[in-house]
Scaffold this active site. Sequence first.
Site, short mmCIF file in Angstrom:
data_model
loop_
_atom_site.label_atom_id
_atom_site.label_comp_id
_atom_site.label_asym_id
_atom_site.label_seq_id
_atom_site.Cartn_x
_atom_site.Cartn_y
_atom_site.Cartn_z
N TYR A 151 0.86 -1.20 0.00
CA TYR A 151 0.00 0.00 0.00
C TYR A 151 0.89 1.25 0.00
O TYR A 151 0.62 2.22 -0.70
CB TYR A 151 -0.87 -0.09 1.25
N LYS A 155 0.98 5.08 -2.15
CA LYS A 155 0.74 6.34 -1.44
C LYS A 155 1.96 7.27 -1.54
O LYS A 155 1.81 8.49 -1.64
CB LYS A 155 0.37 6.06 0.02
P1 NAD Z 1 -13.41 3.70 2.83
O1 NAD Z 1 -13.22 2.28 2.40
O2 NAD Z 1 -14.47 4.03 3.79
O3 NAD Z 1 -13.61 4.63 1.54
C1 NAD Z 1 -12.94 4.41 0.32
C2 NAD Z 1 -13.93 4.72 -0.78
O4 NAD Z 1 -13.25 4.57 -2.04
C3 NAD Z 1 -15.11 3.74 -0.79
O5 NAD Z 1 -16.32 4.46 -0.84
C4 NAD Z 1 -14.89 2.92 -2.05
O6 NAD Z 1 -16.10 2.48 -2.65
C5 NAD Z 1 -14.15 3.92 -2.93
N1 NAD Z 1 -13.40 3.28 -4.01
C6 NAD Z 1 -12.61 2.19 -3.93
N2 NAD Z 1 -12.14 1.88 -5.14
C7 NAD Z 1 -12.63 2.81 -6.00
C8 NAD Z 1 -12.50 3.02 -7.40
N3 NAD Z 1 -11.76 2.20 -8.17
N4 NAD Z 1 -13.13 4.07 -7.95
C9 NAD Z 1 -13.90 4.90 -7.19
N5 NAD Z 1 -14.07 4.73 -5.86
C10 NAD Z 1 -13.43 3.70 -5.29
O7 NAD Z 1 -11.98 4.15 3.37
P2 NAD Z 1 -11.50 5.53 3.99
O8 NAD Z 1 -10.80 5.19 5.24
O9 NAD Z 1 -12.57 6.54 3.99
O10 NAD Z 1 -10.36 5.91 2.94
C11 NAD Z 1 -10.32 7.12 2.21
C12 NAD Z 1 -8.87 7.39 1.83
O11 NAD Z 1 -8.10 7.58 3.01
C13 NAD Z 1 -8.20 6.26 1.05
O12 NAD Z 1 -7.41 6.79 0.01
C14 NAD Z 1 -7.33 5.61 2.10
O13 NAD Z 1 -6.22 4.96 1.52
C15 NAD Z 1 -6.93 6.80 2.93
N6 NAD Z 1 -6.48 6.48 4.29
C16 NAD Z 1 -7.33 5.94 5.21
C17 NAD Z 1 -6.86 5.65 6.49
C18 NAD Z 1 -7.73 5.02 7.55
O14 NAD Z 1 -7.20 4.68 8.63
N7 NAD Z 1 -9.01 4.84 7.33
C19 NAD Z 1 -5.53 5.92 6.83
C20 NAD Z 1 -4.70 6.48 5.87
C21 NAD Z 1 -5.19 6.77 4.61
#
Ligand code: NAD
Length: 246
Positions: A151, A155
């Site tokens: 991952y 990023k």
């Molecule tokens: P989440 O799974 O709730 O949301 C991710 C969203 O992306 C979902 O709605 C999913 O349907 C959508 N998605 C996935 N593949 C897709 C595609 N090909 N096209 C369009 N949409 C797509 O997760 P989140 O925690 O809200 O994550 C949001 C962002 O934050 C991500 O980029 C994730 O990597 C990043 N992030 C999250 C965390 C955490 O702890 N939750 C930490 C660091 C970074």
Amino acid sequence: MSWIDFTGKIVVVTGGSGGIGRAMLDAFKALGATVVALDYRAEEAEAAAHAVGGYGFGCDVSDLRSVEAAADHIAKLGGADVLVNNAGILRPGPLEDLAIEDWQAMLKVNLDGCFLTAQSFGQQMISKGAGALVHVASISASQPQPFSGAYSPGKAGVAMLSRALAYEWGPKGVRSNVVSPGLVLTPMSEPFYANLEVKAARERRVPTGRIGTAQDMANTAVFLASARASYINGQEIVVDGGLSQT
Ligand code: NAD
């Protein structure tokens, strides 16, 4: 008028039906924006957007045609002023066992997706001579985390893509910055926190003593996208309660 105001602006949020995505929609809407949710789960995108009086479209950010179709819809609304590149997936696992399919899937959504949407919506901003991109990366972009070996490179790529966009598009009036979350409770991370002992142990690792919220990320994104941050370009703000300092 509030200190930050997006009245008359069109803000596009990818992954708009996820945990952080919904908080982004709420935060930008509260500041006057017309919000657009894109998500490959079309019905969820529409529902998330309608909940805040915005627009929702099905869009797979890793697919050029799908992104172009979404860009056509948004052009009809007036074109994007802000893009929050938030869609992402996590397929955790140790590198020695990770399937090439999982490696490729993460790079395709998390990195290729950011490029494709930045290019399509960035062209709309360039033609207006103004705009802002905010990419949601991760502390994993600069620091290895457990089971995130595949991952992290995507990023890290997003963080560098943002700097390249800042360099190329700054002269065209378009800024590009990154929000890098630490630990955030969302559907993506829920499986890790289902075990309350694991959750408590993780909370103890964070100097501010709590897991982050999606709202914490949205608060930072609205600032970076706003006119108040008009001299901030090519930067990454780590929003992790100090976790990366431990
Ligand atoms: P989440 O799974 O709730 O949301 C991710 C969203 O992306 C979902 O709605 C999913 O349907 C959508 N998605 C996935 N593949 C897709 C595609 N090909 N096209 C369009 N949409 C797509 O997760 P989140 O925690 O809200 O994550 C949001 C962002 O934050 C991500 O980029 C994730 O990597 C990043 N992030 C999250 C965390 C955490 O702890 N939750 C930490 C660091 C970074």
